[in-house]
Design a protein around this motif. Structure first.
Motif, PDB file in Angstrom:
ATOM      1  N   ALA A  15       1.298  15.913 -22.895  1.00 58.39           N
ATOM      2  CA  ALA A  15       1.710  16.865 -21.860  1.00 58.39           C
ATOM      3  C   ALA A  15       3.156  17.289 -22.058  1.00 58.39           C
ATOM      4  O   ALA A  15       4.025  16.474 -22.370  1.00 58.39           O
ATOM      5  N   ARG A  16       3.396  18.560 -21.869  1.00 62.57           N
ATOM      6  CA  ARG A  16       4.740  19.137 -21.993  1.00 62.57           C
ATOM      7  C   ARG A  16       5.400  19.246 -20.629  1.00 62.57           C
ATOM      8  O   ARG A  16       6.550  18.867 -20.437  1.00 62.57           O
ATOM      9  N   ARG A  17       4.692  19.820 -19.683  1.00 62.28           N
ATOM     10  CA  ARG A  17       5.190  19.974 -18.302  1.00 62.28           C
ATOM     11  C   ARG A  17       4.115  19.472 -17.341  1.00 62.28           C
ATOM     12  O   ARG A  17       2.914  19.681 -17.570  1.00 62.28           O
ATOM     13  N   ILE A  18       4.544  18.829 -16.267  1.00 65.41           N
ATOM     14  CA  ILE A  18       3.618  18.380 -15.220  1.00 65.41           C
ATOM     15  C   ILE A  18       4.186  18.791 -13.874  1.00 65.41           C
ATOM     16  O   ILE A  18       5.343  18.482 -13.549  1.00 65.41           O
ATOM     17  N   VAL A  19       3.378  19.503 -13.103  1.00 65.42           N
ATOM     18  CA  VAL A  19       3.761  19.929 -11.759  1.00 65.42           C
ATOM     19  C   VAL A  19       2.770  19.327 -10.768  1.00 65.42           C
ATOM     20  O   VAL A  19       1.557  19.466 -10.933  1.00 65.42           O
ATOM     21  N   THR A  20       3.282  18.635  -9.755  1.00 66.63           N
ATOM     22  CA  THR A  20       2.415  18.168  -8.676  1.00 66.63           C
ATOM     23  C   THR A  20       2.701  19.011  -7.440  1.00 66.63           C
ATOM     24  O   THR A  20       3.852  19.350  -7.148  1.00 66.63           O
ATOM     25  N   LEU A  21       1.649  19.337  -6.745  1.00 66.72           N
ATOM     26  CA  LEU A  21       1.729  20.289  -5.635  1.00 66.72           C
ATOM     27  C   LEU A  21       1.172  19.632  -4.372  1.00 66.72           C
ATOM     28  O   LEU A  21      -0.029  19.481  -4.217  1.00 66.72           O
ATOM     29  N   GLY A  22       2.075  19.185  -3.503  1.00 69.25           N
ATOM     30  CA  GLY A  22       1.648  18.528  -2.271  1.00 69.25           C
ATOM     31  C   GLY A  22       0.838  17.272  -2.539  1.00 69.25           C
ATOM     32  O   GLY A  22      -0.191  17.046  -1.892  1.00 69.25           O
ATOM     33  N   SER A  23       1.296  16.440  -3.454  1.00 72.32           N
ATOM     34  CA  SER A  23       0.539  15.251  -3.850  1.00 72.32           C
ATOM     35  C   SER A  23       1.009  14.007  -3.098  1.00 72.32           C
ATOM     36  O   SER A  23       2.217  13.778  -2.985  1.00 72.32           O
ATOM     37  N   PRO A  24       0.084  13.180  -2.618  1.00 69.03           N
ATOM     38  CA  PRO A  24       0.448  11.976  -1.851  1.00 69.03           C
ATOM     39  C   PRO A  24       0.835  10.816  -2.769  1.00 69.03           C
ATOM     40  O   PRO A  24       0.122   9.820  -2.880  1.00 69.03           O
ATOM     41  N   HIS A  25       1.986  10.920  -3.416  1.00 67.47           N
ATOM     42  CA  HIS A  25       2.387   9.916  -4.389  1.00 67.47           C
ATOM     43  C   HIS A  25       2.573   8.532  -3.768  1.00 67.47           C
ATOM     44  O   HIS A  25       2.447   7.522  -4.452  1.00 67.47           O
ATOM     45  N   HIS A  26       2.862   8.505  -2.479  1.00 66.15           N
ATOM     46  CA  HIS A  26       3.055   7.226  -1.797  1.00 66.15           C
ATOM     47  C   HIS A  26       2.011   7.016  -0.693  1.00 66.15           C
ATOM     48  O   HIS A  26       2.198   6.179   0.179  1.00 66.15           O
ATOM     49  N   GLY A  27       0.938   7.778  -0.772  1.00 67.23           N
ATOM     50  CA  GLY A  27      -0.163   7.612   0.180  1.00 67.23           C
ATOM     51  C   GLY A  27      -0.099   8.582   1.336  1.00 67.23           C
ATOM     52  O   GLY A  27       0.926   9.221   1.596  1.00 67.23           O
ATOM     53  N   ALA A  28      -1.236   8.702   2.006  1.00 66.34           N
ATOM     54  CA  ALA A  28      -1.342   9.599   3.160  1.00 66.34           C
ATOM     55  C   ALA A  28      -1.884   8.821   4.355  1.00 66.34           C
ATOM     56  O   ALA A  28      -2.794   7.996   4.213  1.00 66.34           O
ATOM     57  N   GLN A  29      -1.343   9.094   5.515  1.00 65.40           N
ATOM     58  CA  GLN A  29      -1.753   8.373   6.712  1.00 65.40           C
ATOM     59  C   GLN A  29      -3.222   8.595   7.048  1.00 65.40           C
ATOM     60  O   GLN A  29      -3.896   7.707   7.561  1.00 65.40           O
ATOM     61  N   VAL A  30      -3.732   9.791   6.727  1.00 64.08           N
ATOM     62  CA  VAL A  30      -5.135  10.064   7.026  1.00 64.08           C
ATOM     63  C   VAL A  30      -6.040   9.147   6.203  1.00 64.08           C
ATOM     64  O   VAL A  30      -7.092   8.704   6.679  1.00 64.08           O
ATOM     65  N   ALA A  31      -5.635   8.816   4.977  1.00 64.04           N
ATOM     66  CA  ALA A  31      -6.406   7.875   4.158  1.00 64.04           C
ATOM     67  C   ALA A  31      -6.309   6.474   4.727  1.00 64.04           C
ATOM     68  O   ALA A  31      -7.288   5.722   4.728  1.00 64.04           O
ATOM     69  N   ALA A  32      -5.121   6.112   5.213  1.00 65.04           N
ATOM     70  CA  ALA A  32      -4.957   4.790   5.834  1.00 65.04           C
ATOM     71  C   ALA A  32      -5.855   4.650   7.051  1.00 65.04           C
ATOM     72  O   ALA A  32      -6.457   3.585   7.278  1.00 65.04           O
ATOM     73  N   LEU A  33      -5.980   5.720   7.824  1.00 64.80           N
ATOM     74  CA  LEU A  33      -6.874   5.702   8.982  1.00 64.80           C
ATOM     75  C   LEU A  33      -8.312   5.523   8.541  1.00 64.80           C
ATOM     76  O   LEU A  33      -9.076   4.749   9.145  1.00 64.80           O
ATOM     77  N   GLY A  34      -8.708   6.206   7.474  1.00 66.37           N
ATOM     78  CA  GLY A  34     -10.056   6.056   6.956  1.00 66.37           C
ATOM     79  C   GLY A  34     -10.347   4.633   6.521  1.00 66.37           C
ATOM     80  O   GLY A  34     -11.448   4.110   6.745  1.00 66.37           O
ATOM     81  N   VAL A  35      -9.365   3.993   5.904  1.00 63.17           N
ATOM     82  CA  VAL A  35      -9.543   2.590   5.484  1.00 63.17           C
ATOM     83  C   VAL A  35      -9.721   1.700   6.704  1.00 63.17           C
ATOM     84  O   VAL A  35     -10.554   0.782   6.712  1.00 63.17           O
ATOM     85  N   LEU A  36      -8.959   1.963   7.764  1.00 59.73           N
ATOM     86  CA  LEU A  36      -9.070   1.157   8.980  1.00 59.73           C
ATOM     87  C   LEU A  36     -10.453   1.257   9.611  1.00 59.73           C
ATOM     88  O   LEU A  36     -10.951   0.297  10.195  1.00 59.73           O
ATOM     89  N   LEU A  37     -11.084   2.410   9.460  1.00 61.27           N
ATOM     90  CA  LEU A  37     -12.425   2.587  10.022  1.00 61.27           C
ATOM     91  C   LEU A  37     -13.456   1.724   9.297  1.00 61.27           C
ATOM     92  O   LEU A  37     -14.509   1.404   9.854  1.00 61.27           O
ATOM     93  N   GLY A  38     -13.139   1.350   8.049  1.00 63.61           N
ATOM     94  CA  GLY A  38     -14.009   0.448   7.303  1.00 63.61           C
ATOM     95  C   GLY A  38     -15.359   1.032   6.964  1.00 63.61           C
ATOM     96  O   GLY A  38     -16.333   0.291   6.795  1.00 63.61           O
ATOM     97  N   ASP A  39     -15.446   2.338   6.858  1.00 66.91           N
ATOM     98  CA  ASP A  39     -16.712   3.004   6.556  1.00 66.91           C
ATOM     99  C   ASP A  39     -16.584   3.687   5.194  1.00 66.91           C
ATOM    100  O   ASP A  39     -15.832   4.652   5.031  1.00 66.91           O
ATOM    101  N   ASP A  40     -17.336   3.189   4.201  1.00 68.12           N
ATOM    102  CA  ASP A  40     -17.238   3.743   2.851  1.00 68.12           C
ATOM    103  C   ASP A  40     -17.746   5.169   2.762  1.00 68.12           C
ATOM    104  O   ASP A  40     -17.393   5.900   1.821  1.00 68.12           O
ATOM    105  N   GLU A  41     -18.562   5.587   3.697  1.00 67.82           N
ATOM    106  CA  GLU A  41     -19.027   6.974   3.687  1.00 67.82           C
ATOM    107  C   GLU A  41     -17.929   7.901   4.210  1.00 67.82           C
ATOM    108  O   GLU A  41     -17.756   9.008   3.714  1.00 67.82           O
ATOM    109  N   VAL A  42     -17.206   7.436   5.215  1.00 68.79           N
ATOM    110  CA  VAL A  42     -16.110   8.226   5.760  1.00 68.79           C
ATOM    111  C   VAL A  42     -14.926   8.221   4.795  1.00 68.79           C
ATOM    112  O   VAL A  42     -14.273   9.241   4.572  1.00 68.79           O
TER     113      VAL A  42
END
Length: 267
Positions: free
Chosen positions: A133-160
């Motif tokens: 790779a020569r250049r890499i651009v990330t656009l709105g990327s959750p490099h340190h995680g997203a709270q919405v994903a943390a909420l999904g993990v708390l729900l404990g539902d693999d489908e959600v």
């Protein structure tokens, strides 16, 4: 007794010899081989990597603008529904990179939207991406995680919240490994573009990437109100992507460049 002591002495000498050899072994007469340096002055194909869910439609406007600027641009189609293991997505990306390089190009430029940026980082880490790779651009990327994903993990539902969602939660195994050292490995020139009005990647500074030129849209155009979904088609974000994969960005553009970048993004 003398024979026993003599035998132990021989064993000790052999053991010490093996230890010395083990220490000396890494040092050989052959010179170390440095990884190949990707030439910065020879642009290659551009691959755009979609985010969670794998929808390619959201990146088509950006791909069309990149093509209009004279570059070969392809939106990568991730395996499955784009919600699975990000490591598998990175392996699939490597297949796409290999295909793009088969024409004789020296390297690729990569643009990763949302989780696509994390996929690219995994690809660099696990598939020697720094040599491709020569250049890499990330656009709105959750490099340190997203709270919405943390909420999904708390729900404990693999489908959600399937595996890809779980890997985007703060402090997930994947993100912990990626962020353990230099977040943006040397080789490619990295740029992270994000918005302080992002309504999906929260906290918004999760998109900040150590070692990259870190560009909040509002530092360039104070009136920008682009949210997460608008990033791939926002004129300012598009202008910044074009600059990053073109002449390159060595620092955050100032407000005086706002109008010019927006105009470039509109085409």
């Amino acid at each position: 007794m003398r024979r026993l002591l003599a035998g132990l002495a021989v064993l000790l000498v052999v053991a010490l010899g093996a230890g010395v050899l083990a220490v000396l072994q890494p040092w050989s007469d052959e010179p170390a081989v440095d990884p190949p340096v990707v030439p910065q002055d020879v642009p290659g194909p551009v691959l755009l990597v979609p985010g969670y869910g794998g929808s390619t439609a959201s990146l088509q406007p950006l791909a069309e603008r990149v093509r209009a600027a004279g570059r070969d641009a392809t939106v990568v189609d991730l395996p499955g529904d784009g919600r699975g293991d990000l490591r598998e997505a990175a392996a699939s990306l490597d297949t796409s990179v290999t295909a793009a390089l088969s024409s004789g190009a020296h390297s690729v430029d990569l643009v990763g939207y949302s989780a696509g940026g994390v996929t690219i980082r995994l690809w660099v880490r696990e598939h020697a991406g720094e040599t491709k790779a020569r250049r890499i651009v990330t656009l709105g990327s959750p490099h340190h995680g997203a709270q919405v994903a943390a909420l999904g993990v708390l729900l404990g539902d693999d489908e959600v919240c399937p595996l890809g969602c779980q890997q985007l939660a703060p402090n997930s195994e994947v993100l912990t490994e990626l962020n353990a050292g230099d977040e943006a490995p040397e080789g490619p020139r990295w740029v992270s573009v994000w918005s302080r009005y992002d309504d999906v990647v929260t906290p918004v500074d999760s998109a900040s990437l150590l070692g990259a030129v870190d560009v909040p849209l509002q530092d360039v155009c104070a009136d920008s109100r682009a949210d997460h979904g608008a990033l791939p088609r926002d004129p300012l974000a598009t202008g910044l992507v074009l600059a990053a994969i073109g002449p390159g960005l060595d620092s955050v553009p100032g407000p005086g460049e706002c109008a010019e970048l927006r105009a470039a993004g509109r085409g």
